[in-house]
Design a protein around this motif. Structure first.
Motif, PDB file in Angstrom:
ATOM      1  N   SER A 100       1.756   6.055  -0.405  1.00 54.17           N
ATOM      2  CA  SER A 100       0.624   7.205  -1.394  1.00 54.17           C
ATOM      3  C   SER A 100       0.989   7.311  -1.933  1.00 54.17           C
ATOM      4  CB  SER A 100      -0.150   7.480   0.328  1.00 54.17           C
ATOM      5  OG  SER A 100      -0.362   9.064   0.556  1.00 54.17           O
TER       6      SER A 100
ATOM      7  N   GLY B 182      -7.222   3.842  11.472  1.00 54.51           N
ATOM      8  CA  GLY B 182      -7.149   3.780  10.715  1.00 54.51           C
ATOM      9  C   GLY B 182      -7.748   4.875   9.778  1.00 54.51           C
TER      10      GLY B 182
ATOM     11  N   ILE C 296      -5.863   6.411   7.000  1.00 53.72           N
ATOM     12  CA  ILE C 296      -5.886   5.364   5.983  1.00 53.72           C
ATOM     13  C   ILE C 296      -7.135   6.542   5.210  1.00 53.72           C
ATOM     14  CG2 ILE C 296      -6.404   3.236   4.184  1.00 53.72           C
ATOM     15  CD1 ILE C 296      -3.169   3.653   5.708  1.00 53.72           C
TER      16      ILE C 296
ATOM     17  N   LEU D 188      -4.713  -4.271   5.768  1.00 56.91           N
ATOM     18  CA  LEU D 188      -6.122  -3.399   5.645  1.00 56.91           C
ATOM     19  C   LEU D 188      -7.013  -4.256   5.593  1.00 56.91           C
ATOM     20  CD1 LEU D 188      -4.981  -0.378   3.924  1.00 56.91           C
ATOM     21  CD2 LEU D 188      -4.820  -0.575   6.102  1.00 56.91           C
TER      22      LEU D 188
ATOM     23  N   THR E 283       0.712  -1.389  -0.197  1.00 57.91           N
ATOM     24  CA  THR E 283      -0.286   0.195   0.164  1.00 57.91           C
ATOM     25  C   THR E 283       0.817   1.138  -0.287  1.00 57.91           C
ATOM     26  OG1 THR E 283      -2.153  -0.808   1.282  1.00 57.91           O
ATOM     27  CG2 THR E 283      -1.163   1.291   0.966  1.00 57.91           C
TER      28      THR E 283
ATOM     29  N   ALA F 134      -1.257   2.200   9.231  1.00 56.23           N
ATOM     30  CA  ALA F 134      -2.597   2.527   9.909  1.00 56.23           C
ATOM     31  C   ALA F 134      -3.588   1.839  11.319  1.00 56.23           C
ATOM     32  CB  ALA F 134      -2.782   0.663   9.065  1.00 56.23           C
TER      33      ALA F 134
ATOM     34  N   ILE G 114      -4.161   7.222  -1.488  1.00 55.93           N
ATOM     35  CA  ILE G 114      -3.967   5.701  -1.229  1.00 55.93           C
ATOM     36  C   ILE G 114      -3.856   5.262  -2.928  1.00 55.93           C
ATOM     37  CG2 ILE G 114      -3.833   3.481  -0.598  1.00 55.93           C
ATOM     38  CD1 ILE G 114      -3.838   5.423   1.849  1.00 55.93           C
TER      39      ILE G 114
END
Length: 219
Positions: A38, A107, A110, A201, A36, A98, A53
């Motif tokens: 960004s 989260g 996120i 996630l 993951t 996260a 994201i």
């Protein structure tokens, strides 16, 4: 021995036939586990700087230049910024990103990066409230680069090569890696494995099986 071998062959054949019989068409894609990221991009003015994201990212070549592909969702501020500036910083997140940020629930960071639009929300301000104030990275290359999120494992400075490829909901960008920066605290390969992934996630209930921000995350 011959009899045992024959029985094993028949057993294997039966297994294949059973598996073929159990196959059926599906509209659900495979739930693969991917890193993951960004993506940080510069706006026409600082208030339009944004991060999102991004999980559709992959290296595609190493010589003569290191190249990566990224896929950008159309209609987003990130897409608009990247098309205009033709550059951005891809940041590999850690599992810490996260976690519960400033008692806002797991989260929360996120959800700001991936569940809100930079057209409606000042993500720089929201991240700062969560304890993730954006900062600058010093690199030797000329030109202005966007701010970055603290605590990422890797930062890849990407420049678009050629035109984006229209793929429907997304456009794919083929990018040259201008420079790479790693967090000074990353001292071993084992620590690099702490990167955030879509499986983590999903297990935390932050994203759904379709890769979207889950609506039932506890606040």
């Amino acid at each position: 021995m011959v009899s045992l071998t024959r029985h094993l062959q028949l057993y294997g054949l039966l297994q294949l036939l059973w598996h073929a019989h159990s196959l059926k068409p599906t509209t659900f894609p495979p739930l693969i586990d991917v890193p993951t990221y960004s993506l940080s991009t510069r706006g026409e003015d600082p208030s339009l700087d944004t991060m999102n994201i991004l999980t559709y990212a992959s290296p595609v070549s190493i010589k003569p230049h290191r190249m990566w592909s990224i896929s950008l969702y159309k209609g987003t501020l990130t897409h608009e910024n990247f098309v205009r500036e033709r550059r951005g910083v891809l940041q590999l997140l850690t599992q810490e990103h996260a976690q519960d940020a400033n008692n806002n629930g797991p989260g929360s960071l996120i959800r700001i990066l991936g569940g809100t639009s930079g057209k409606d929300v000042n993500k720089r301000l929201q991240c700062e409230k969560l304890g993730y104030a954006w900062n600058e990275l010093d690199i030797d290359e000329s030109g202005e680069w966007p701010s970055v999120l603290p605590g990422c494992i890797h930062y890849l400075h990407l420049e678009l090569q050629g035109d984006l490829v229209d793929c429907g909901s997304h456009e794919v960008a083929l990018c040259r890696v201008v420079s790479m920066t790693s967090d000074e605290s990353i001292e071993s390969a084992a620590m690099e494995l702490d990167y955030l992934s879509t499986r983590v996630l999903r297990h935390m209930g932050i994203i759904s099986e379709f890769g979207r921000i889950a609506e039932n995350v506890d606040e």
